[in-house]
Design an enzyme around this catalytic site. Structure first.
Site, PDB file in Angstrom:
ATOM      1  N   TYR A 286       0.834  -1.204   0.000  1.00 16.22           N
ATOM      2  CA  TYR A 286       0.000   0.000   0.000  1.00 16.22           C
ATOM      3  C   TYR A 286       0.868   1.253   0.000  1.00 16.22           C
ATOM      4  O   TYR A 286       1.552   1.561   0.979  1.00 16.22           O
ATOM      5  CB  TYR A 286      -0.915  -0.004   1.223  1.00 16.22           C
ATOM      6  CG  TYR A 286      -2.140   0.867   1.078  1.00 16.22           C
ATOM      7  CD1 TYR A 286      -3.335   0.339   0.603  1.00 16.22           C
ATOM      8  CD2 TYR A 286      -2.110   2.213   1.411  1.00 16.22           C
ATOM      9  CE1 TYR A 286      -4.464   1.126   0.464  1.00 16.22           C
ATOM     10  CE2 TYR A 286      -3.239   3.012   1.271  1.00 16.22           C
ATOM     11  CZ  TYR A 286      -4.406   2.463   0.797  1.00 16.22           C
ATOM     12  OH  TYR A 286      -5.535   3.246   0.660  1.00 16.22           O
ATOM     13  N   TYR A 336      -4.892   5.420  -8.019  1.00 11.98           N
ATOM     14  CA  TYR A 336      -5.166   5.095  -6.618  1.00 11.98           C
ATOM     15  C   TYR A 336      -6.634   4.739  -6.459  1.00 11.98           C
ATOM     16  O   TYR A 336      -7.489   5.602  -6.434  1.00 11.98           O
ATOM     17  CB  TYR A 336      -4.807   6.302  -5.754  1.00 11.98           C
ATOM     18  CG  TYR A 336      -5.053   6.133  -4.274  1.00 11.98           C
ATOM     19  CD1 TYR A 336      -4.679   4.977  -3.604  1.00 11.98           C
ATOM     20  CD2 TYR A 336      -5.644   7.141  -3.539  1.00 11.98           C
ATOM     21  CE1 TYR A 336      -4.893   4.837  -2.235  1.00 11.98           C
ATOM     22  CE2 TYR A 336      -5.854   7.012  -2.170  1.00 11.98           C
ATOM     23  CZ  TYR A 336      -5.480   5.857  -1.526  1.00 11.98           C
ATOM     24  OH  TYR A 336      -5.687   5.729  -0.180  1.00 11.98           O
TER      25      TYR A 336
END
Ligand SMILES: [Zn+2]
Lengths: 386, 137
Positions: A286, A336
């Site tokens: 992440y 994203y």
């Protein structure tokens, strides 16, 4: 006897919308496009779907509305979880539990956001988060994820001697990966000078340390391995799913500086999988901000505490290295979608379908959710190719 | 010009903000195990006692991190850019970290800087906590 989830849920389909700065459509439309793409990828007729799941922070369409639009007549499983990127992988883990236990047959999980054109994270249009901490922070002008992660990064860098060169290595490595990915929003080569020249957002983060605010959606179809074998794609098995954490940075009992909530969860993830970090062939970490990648590389056991920067600088996380990381370019360069394009890329790698960015012979992939700063919770998946 | 967000005390935190208004930094201390907790809430996350008192603490601590903001995430802070926000670990207990600002916006924070709390009038009520460096002997 304890229920063993290992290899009892499978990812049978992956769907994307285009990633852009302005989708021009609603989050409902984004969700529907990604879901239909995932069903098409799997070769599953829409009328077979009986489960739907998502997470949101007041920025997207509820799953029940999407279920109606898809025409699911007898919904046997739904999740509409409140949460950000820390919840992303939990939604897929829960779907694996649902199909393994017989609650549902085919669950489509998705995240759909207009994170650039409608709801910018930390923007003033965003509704207040359900946090007891906001009242102690917002009056000082401390409201946005870049600030919160920068606070973590500053302490981490100070403690372990991490430099801008280390942060840049994350951004530059991922940009090189994005150059091989037609879906990526940012594909132009990035030099260290480019990195240094990008404007400061929140010390120590420059613009190129930050993920791309993106309009887009990703959908992941989950069913049993038996059902997945009857579909179009080679099944990717959920070897292990874990979710946990719980303490935020400002809650007493928080993890020590430079360590994320994921560190608490990681041993459980590997134990459930019967695997360790050395077994992981490719990892999607992440990367809301560069420093988060370094901290997680350490917390997931790929290097010792404080050595994440040197690990990335050594080339280990590049394609061709010992642990290619964020082979699609990640949130920094592909786009994203709050954790979900990581899961999708992990699936592509395990199918052997990642094209120019394929990690040869990849069998085990790790994909991680937000590491528990801000919201306190995190989640991750270990996936296995077949 | 958009207004700055003011603290919005809730039913758990009201005594904290009352303390700030009175010029004291007050925290909950558990009567079960003696530990301080933050942020304000009903139960102790060590011993699970609901029995608690609000006590004035030393209001001294150490800067454990800071961030300088260069982008206006909220329009109300546009004129202050770039501004530094600090994270202060209180002397009472090393897992209590508060977000705040240095009283002097021109001062560069450093990790390890010793600070003491002060109470500045905000644009409204209650005032905010700001921090002054403690002169080292
Ligand atoms: Zn207690």
């Amino acid at each position: 006897m304890a229920f063993d989830l290992a290899d009892r849920g499978a990812i049978a389909g992956v769907g994307y919308t285009e990633f852009s700065k302005n989708s021009g459509v609603s989050t409902l439309t984004l969700a529907l496009r990604a879901i239909m793409a995932a069903l098409d990828d799997a070769g599953l007729p829409p009328n077979r779907l009986d489960g739907i799941a998502t997470h949101r922070v007041g920025d997207s369409i509820p799953s029940a509305v999407v279920a109606q639009a898809v025409g699911i007549r007898d919904l046997s499983y739904f999740v509409d979880q409140f949460g950000g990127g820390g919840s992303s992988h939990a939604v897929v883990g829960q779907a694996a539990l649902a199909v393994a236990s017989g609650v549902a047959d085919y669950v489509v999980c998705y995240r759909a956001i207009n994170a650039r054109s409608e709801f910018r994270m930390g923007g003033t249009a965003r509704p207040a988060v359900d946090s007891v901490e906001t009242q102690y922070q917002a009056p000082y002008g401390y409201v946005a994820p870049p600030q919160q992660y920068a606070m973590v990064a500053q302490a981490y860098m100070h403690r372990y001697g991490i430099t801008p060169r280390h942060l840049a290595a994350v951004a530059m490595t991922q940009r090189r990966h994005a150059e091989k990915n037609a879906r990526a929003l940012m594909r132009a080569p990035m030099s260290y000078d480019d990195y240094l020249a990008s404007r400061m957002v929140a010390d120590p983060f420059r613009l190129l340390d930050c993920c791309l605010e993106t309009d887009g959606a990703v959908a992941i179809l989950v069913c049993s391995p038996e059902r997945a074998r009857d579909l179009r794609q080679p099944p990717v098995l959920v070897r292990a799913a874990a979710w946990g954490g719980g303490q935020t940075l400002f809650s007493n009992r928080q993890p020590p500086p430079g360590t994320s909530s994921a560190a608490v969860m990681v041993p459980r993830l590997y134990k459930k999988a019967g695997l360790g970090p050395a077994d992981v062939d490719v990892a999607m970490i992440y990367d809301c901000f560069t420093a988060a990648v370094l901290i997680q590389l350490e917390d997931y056991g790929f290097c010792a505490k404080g050595e994440g920067g040197d690990f990335v600088l050594s080339g280990a996380t590049a394609l061709g290295g010992s642990l290619p990381v964020n082979t699609h370019g990640g949130f920094l360069s592909e786009g994203y979608v709050h954790g979900w394009n990581h899961i999708a890329e992990a699936v592509q790698q395990l199918r052997g379908a990642a094209g120019d960015r394929q990690v040869p012979g990849a069998k085990i992939a790790l994909s991680t959710g937000a590491p528990g700063y801000v919201g306190g919770v995190t989640s991750a998946l270990l996936l296995r190719g077949t | 010009m958009k207004e700055k967000p003011l603290p919005v005390p809730d039913r758990d935190s009201a005594p904290f903000w009352e303390g700030v208004r009175a010029g004291e930094l007050r925290l909950q201390r558990c009567n079960g195990c003696g530990s301080y907790r933050w942020p304000a809430r009903a139960i102790c996350n060590h011993c699970h006692s609901f029995d608690t008192d609000w006590l004035a603490v030393s209001a001294r601590g150490t800067v454990t991190s800071w961030v300088r903001t260069h982008q206006a995430f909220m329009r109300a802070f546009q004129d202050e850019i770039p501004y530094a926000v600090i994270q202060v670990q209180l002397d009472e207990q090393d897992d209590i970290q508060m977000i705040g600002r240095l009283a002097d916006p021109g001062l560069e924070p450093t990790i390890g800087m010793r600070v003491r709390a002060d109470f500045a009038p905000a644009d409204g009520d209650p005032p905010l906590v700001v921090w002054h460096p403690i002169e080292q002997l």
